[in-house]
Design a protein around this motif. Structure first.
Motif, PDB file in Angstrom:
ATOM      1  N   VAL A 179       0.829  -1.206   0.000  1.00  0.00           N
ATOM      2  CA  VAL A 179       0.000   0.000   0.000  1.00  0.00           C
ATOM      3  C   VAL A 179       0.867   1.261   0.000  1.00  0.00           C
ATOM      4  CG1 VAL A 179      -1.643   1.345   1.381  1.00  0.00           C
ATOM      5  CG2 VAL A 179      -2.015  -1.101   1.036  1.00  0.00           C
ATOM      6  N   VAL A 180       1.916   1.264   0.807  1.00  0.00           N
ATOM      7  CA  VAL A 180       2.823   2.413   0.874  1.00  0.00           C
ATOM      8  C   VAL A 180       3.499   2.648  -0.481  1.00  0.00           C
ATOM      9  CG1 VAL A 180       5.027   3.186   1.848  1.00  0.00           C
ATOM     10  CG2 VAL A 180       3.217   2.362   3.351  1.00  0.00           C
ATOM     11  N   ILE A 181       3.936   1.589  -1.112  1.00  0.00           N
ATOM     12  CA  ILE A 181       4.592   1.717  -2.423  1.00  0.00           C
ATOM     13  C   ILE A 181       3.599   2.271  -3.445  1.00  0.00           C
ATOM     14  CG2 ILE A 181       5.666   0.447  -4.327  1.00  0.00           C
ATOM     15  CD1 ILE A 181       6.828  -1.464  -2.130  1.00  0.00           C
ATOM     16  N   GLN A 182       2.373   1.800  -3.405  1.00  0.00           N
ATOM     17  CA  GLN A 182       1.357   2.310  -4.326  1.00  0.00           C
ATOM     18  C   GLN A 182       1.069   3.786  -4.055  1.00  0.00           C
ATOM     19  OE1 GLN A 182      -1.528  -0.991  -3.460  1.00  0.00           O
ATOM     20  NE2 GLN A 182      -1.898  -0.801  -5.652  1.00  0.00           N
ATOM     21  N   GLU A 183       0.874   4.117  -2.791  1.00  0.00           N
ATOM     22  CA  GLU A 183       0.463   5.466  -2.422  1.00  0.00           C
ATOM     23  C   GLU A 183       1.551   6.505  -2.662  1.00  0.00           C
ATOM     24  OE1 GLU A 183      -1.092   7.896   1.503  1.00  0.00           O
ATOM     25  OE2 GLU A 183      -1.376   5.729   1.414  1.00  0.00           O
ATOM     26  N   PHE A 184       2.770   6.222  -2.248  1.00  0.00           N
ATOM     27  CA  PHE A 184       3.822   7.233  -2.293  1.00  0.00           C
ATOM     28  C   PHE A 184       4.725   7.159  -3.518  1.00  0.00           C
ATOM     29  CE2 PHE A 184       2.827   6.809   2.283  1.00  0.00           C
ATOM     30  CZ  PHE A 184       2.285   8.071   2.454  1.00  0.00           C
ATOM     31  N   PHE A 185       4.724   6.008  -4.198  1.00  0.00           N
ATOM     32  CA  PHE A 185       5.592   5.867  -5.361  1.00  0.00           C
ATOM     33  C   PHE A 185       4.806   5.651  -6.656  1.00  0.00           C
ATOM     34  CE2 PHE A 185       8.073   4.784  -1.635  1.00  0.00           C
ATOM     35  CZ  PHE A 185       9.165   5.622  -1.797  1.00  0.00           C
ATOM     36  N   GLY A 186       3.471   5.680  -6.572  1.00  0.00           N
ATOM     37  CA  GLY A 186       2.627   5.634  -7.757  1.00  0.00           C
ATOM     38  C   GLY A 186       2.681   4.346  -8.552  1.00  0.00           C
ATOM     39  N   LYS A 187       2.967   3.244  -7.892  1.00  0.00           N
ATOM     40  CA  LYS A 187       3.058   1.960  -8.586  1.00  0.00           C
ATOM     41  C   LYS A 187       1.693   1.262  -8.574  1.00  0.00           C
ATOM     42  CE  LYS A 187       7.535   2.457  -8.893  1.00  0.00           C
ATOM     43  NZ  LYS A 187       8.156   2.885 -10.114  1.00  0.00           N
TER      44      LYS A 187
ATOM     45  N   GLN B 259       7.488  10.948   4.025  1.00  0.00           N
ATOM     46  CA  GLN B 259       6.093  10.511   3.958  1.00  0.00           C
ATOM     47  C   GLN B 259       5.958   9.040   4.351  1.00  0.00           C
ATOM     48  OE1 GLN B 259       5.457  11.577  -0.159  1.00  0.00           O
ATOM     49  NE2 GLN B 259       4.222  13.373   0.426  1.00  0.00           N
ATOM     50  N   VAL B 260       6.855   8.207   3.851  1.00  0.00           N
ATOM     51  CA  VAL B 260       6.820   6.772   4.177  1.00  0.00           C
ATOM     52  C   VAL B 260       7.054   6.561   5.667  1.00  0.00           C
ATOM     53  CG1 VAL B 260       8.021   4.570   3.871  1.00  0.00           C
ATOM     54  CG2 VAL B 260       7.467   5.985   1.876  1.00  0.00           C
ATOM     55  N   LEU B 261       8.062   7.233   6.217  1.00  0.00           N
ATOM     56  CA  LEU B 261       8.378   7.064   7.638  1.00  0.00           C
ATOM     57  C   LEU B 261       7.221   7.542   8.518  1.00  0.00           C
ATOM     58  CD1 LEU B 261      12.133   8.133   7.664  1.00  0.00           C
ATOM     59  CD2 LEU B 261      11.185   5.808   7.642  1.00  0.00           C
ATOM     60  N   GLU B 262       6.583   8.645   8.137  1.00  0.00           N
ATOM     61  CA  GLU B 262       5.451   9.148   8.905  1.00  0.00           C
ATOM     62  C   GLU B 262       4.265   8.184   8.851  1.00  0.00           C
ATOM     63  OE1 GLU B 262       2.385  12.941   9.092  1.00  0.00           O
ATOM     64  OE2 GLU B 262       4.216  13.122   7.920  1.00  0.00           O
ATOM     65  N   ALA B 263       3.968   7.653   7.670  1.00  0.00           N
ATOM     66  CA  ALA B 263       2.869   6.695   7.524  1.00  0.00           C
ATOM     67  C   ALA B 263       3.148   5.432   8.340  1.00  0.00           C
ATOM     68  CB  ALA B 263       2.663   6.345   6.054  1.00  0.00           C
ATOM     69  N   ALA B 264       4.381   4.950   8.299  1.00  0.00           N
ATOM     70  CA  ALA B 264       4.741   3.747   9.059  1.00  0.00           C
ATOM     71  C   ALA B 264       4.625   4.011  10.550  1.00  0.00           C
ATOM     72  CB  ALA B 264       6.163   3.309   8.699  1.00  0.00           C
ATOM     73  N   HIS B 265       5.107   5.159  10.993  1.00  0.00           N
ATOM     74  CA  HIS B 265       5.040   5.507  12.414  1.00  0.00           C
ATOM     75  C   HIS B 265       3.586   5.581  12.886  1.00  0.00           C
ATOM     76  CE1 HIS B 265       6.158   7.277  16.229  1.00  0.00           C
ATOM     77  NE2 HIS B 265       5.276   8.245  16.008  1.00  0.00           N
ATOM     78  N   LYS B 266       2.741   6.250  12.102  1.00  0.00           N
ATOM     79  CA  LYS B 266       1.318   6.378  12.461  1.00  0.00           C
ATOM     80  C   LYS B 266       0.635   5.025  12.534  1.00  0.00           C
ATOM     81  CE  LYS B 266       0.320  11.055  10.888  1.00  0.00           C
ATOM     82  NZ  LYS B 266      -0.416  11.880   9.918  1.00  0.00           N
ATOM     83  N   ALA B 267       1.064   4.089  11.686  1.00  0.00           N
ATOM     84  CA  ALA B 267       0.473   2.749  11.672  1.00  0.00           C
ATOM     85  C   ALA B 267       1.121   1.823  12.698  1.00  0.00           C
ATOM     86  CB  ALA B 267       0.589   2.143  10.273  1.00  0.00           C
TER      87      ALA B 267
END
Length: 77
Positions: free
Chosen positions: A14-22, A56-64
């Motif tokens: 999900v993170v790769i899709q959201e932040f890297f547009g894959k 952005q990735v680190l923040e999303a991971a931390h929040k989760a």
């Protein structure tokens, strides 16, 4: 992005899709490379964009509540 033994594979996709547009297939392939090789490249960007994506990735991971790590490294051109 770096592998760890705690972050769920689904979250990484999900993170790769959201932040890297894959798309799902590409994100899954990158996630499996991270899992098997310990790390993988999610994209190549200018330094400013790369730093923002890492944040952005680190923040999303931390929040989760996940220890997922993402780094930016220079590319030889």
């Amino acid at each position: 992005m770096l592998n760890d033994d705690y972050t769920p594979m689904e979250f990484v996709v999900v993170v790769i899709q959201e932040f890297f547009g894959k798309d799902l297939e590409s994100a899954t392939r990158i996630m499996l490379k991270i899992h098997l090789d310990g790390k993988a490249v999610c994209g190549v960007y200018s330094r400013d964009v790369a730093v923002t994506k890492v944040d952005q990735v680190l923040e999303a991971a931390h929040k989760a509540g996940h220890p997922l790590q993402c780094v930016c490294e220079p590319v030889d051109m």
